[in-house]
Design an enzyme around this catalytic site. Sequence first.
Site, mmCIF file in Angstrom:
data_model
loop_
_atom_site.group_PDB
_atom_site.id
_atom_site.type_symbol
_atom_site.label_atom_id
_atom_site.label_comp_id
_atom_site.label_asym_id
_atom_site.label_seq_id
_atom_site.Cartn_x
_atom_site.Cartn_y
_atom_site.Cartn_z
ATOM 1 C CG HIS A 40 2.834 3.624 2.335
ATOM 2 N ND1 HIS A 40 2.717 3.423 0.976
ATOM 3 C CD2 HIS A 40 1.672 4.174 2.735
ATOM 4 C CE1 HIS A 40 1.538 3.856 0.572
ATOM 5 N NE2 HIS A 40 0.873 4.314 1.623
ATOM 6 C CG HIS A 82 -4.307 0.945 -0.782
ATOM 7 N ND1 HIS A 82 -4.664 1.252 -2.091
ATOM 8 C CD2 HIS A 82 -3.997 2.115 -0.195
ATOM 9 C CE1 HIS A 82 -4.557 2.549 -2.274
ATOM 10 N NE2 HIS A 82 -4.149 3.106 -1.145
HETATM 11 O O1 G3P Z 1 -0.420 7.194 4.807
HETATM 12 C C1 G3P Z 1 -0.639 7.948 3.682
HETATM 13 C C2 G3P Z 1 -0.994 7.160 2.485
HETATM 14 O O2 G3P Z 1 -1.190 5.823 2.817
HETATM 15 C C3 G3P Z 1 -2.184 7.673 1.800
HETATM 16 O O3 G3P Z 1 -2.298 7.165 0.512
HETATM 17 O O4 G3P Z 1 -3.337 5.721 -1.133
HETATM 18 O O5 G3P Z 1 -1.337 4.931 0.059
HETATM 19 O O6 G3P Z 1 -3.496 5.052 1.225
HETATM 20 P P1 G3P Z 1 -2.632 5.651 0.155
HETATM 21 CA CA CA Z 2 -2.932 4.352 3.374
#
Ligand code: G3P
Ligand code: CA
Length: 288
Positions: A40, A82
């Site tokens: 992630h 992000h």
């Molecule tokens: O890939 C799923 C996740 O990234 C969604 O939440 O807020 O981390 O972008 P966020």
């Molecule tokens: Ca994401």
Amino acid sequence: MHARVAAATTAALLGGAVLILPSSHAKAGGRITTPLVVAHRGASSYAPENTLDAVDRAAELGFDWVENDVQRTRDGQLVVLHDASLARTTDARTVYPDRSPWNVKDFTAAEIARLDAGSWFGPRFAGAKVPTLREYMDRLSRNHQKLVLEIKNPELYPGIERQTLRLLNNEGWLDPVHLRDRLIVQSFSADSVRTVHRLRPGVTTAFLGTPPVTRLPAYARFADQINSDHRSLSPEYVSAVHALHGPHGPMKVFAWTVDDVLTARRLAGFGTDGVITNAPDLIRAALR
Ligand code: G3P
Ligand code: CA
């Protein structure tokens, strides 16, 4: 002892090479395919999220699949970040003290290129940059990695889907090899996912969320995957998704953001196809 529980115990003692689960969570035959593990925002527990360092760290740990977030600058460049604001993960507050709330869309690419996107995470990452999407894709290609690309806040960036696809195409990421198994485009915006599917039907797409089961067939028309907050998933929900066909075959479920071992194993028991995690090495070990 129940035979399946005995098998699970034996597997655990042997190091758990095959995941065999007791109870109704087990799929037919009691044998579960290990979920795909996606790093992630890159290996974001070990390097600043969404930077080239995070991608490289994921590669060093042996992870093909990474996730990122793409947004757009004031002068129309795609960058990987992000938050809508630069404040949390760069030194924008210091460099541009009068530009609160430091939204990406209010800064040019040249202004963003001046920022340090690494020091907030640790001194050894001082000088890391907010990558442009082009730089990011080049690095993934060099590392032979694969990408779950999230179109973040698309309502702020009209046309970002077409622009992102154009860049991916220019970078060679929409050829048959990449389309088959190297790229997934996802968003919390169903409109954005639908647009990606309409513009390039060959791209594997995912909707971020957990639509009601009754609404899933509508999503199956443009999404191959439902990528859900793990807290919203149940064995029944995963089965309901699996029963549907998306544009490219049976629909899948990826869960986010899964950072503990027990949750990862529970989701594997549901038959979840992928887990998106900040701790990919921990989760990989747990699922082995
Ligand atoms: O890939 C799923 C996740 O990234 C969604 O939440 O807020 O981390 O972008 P966020
Ligand atoms: Ca994401």
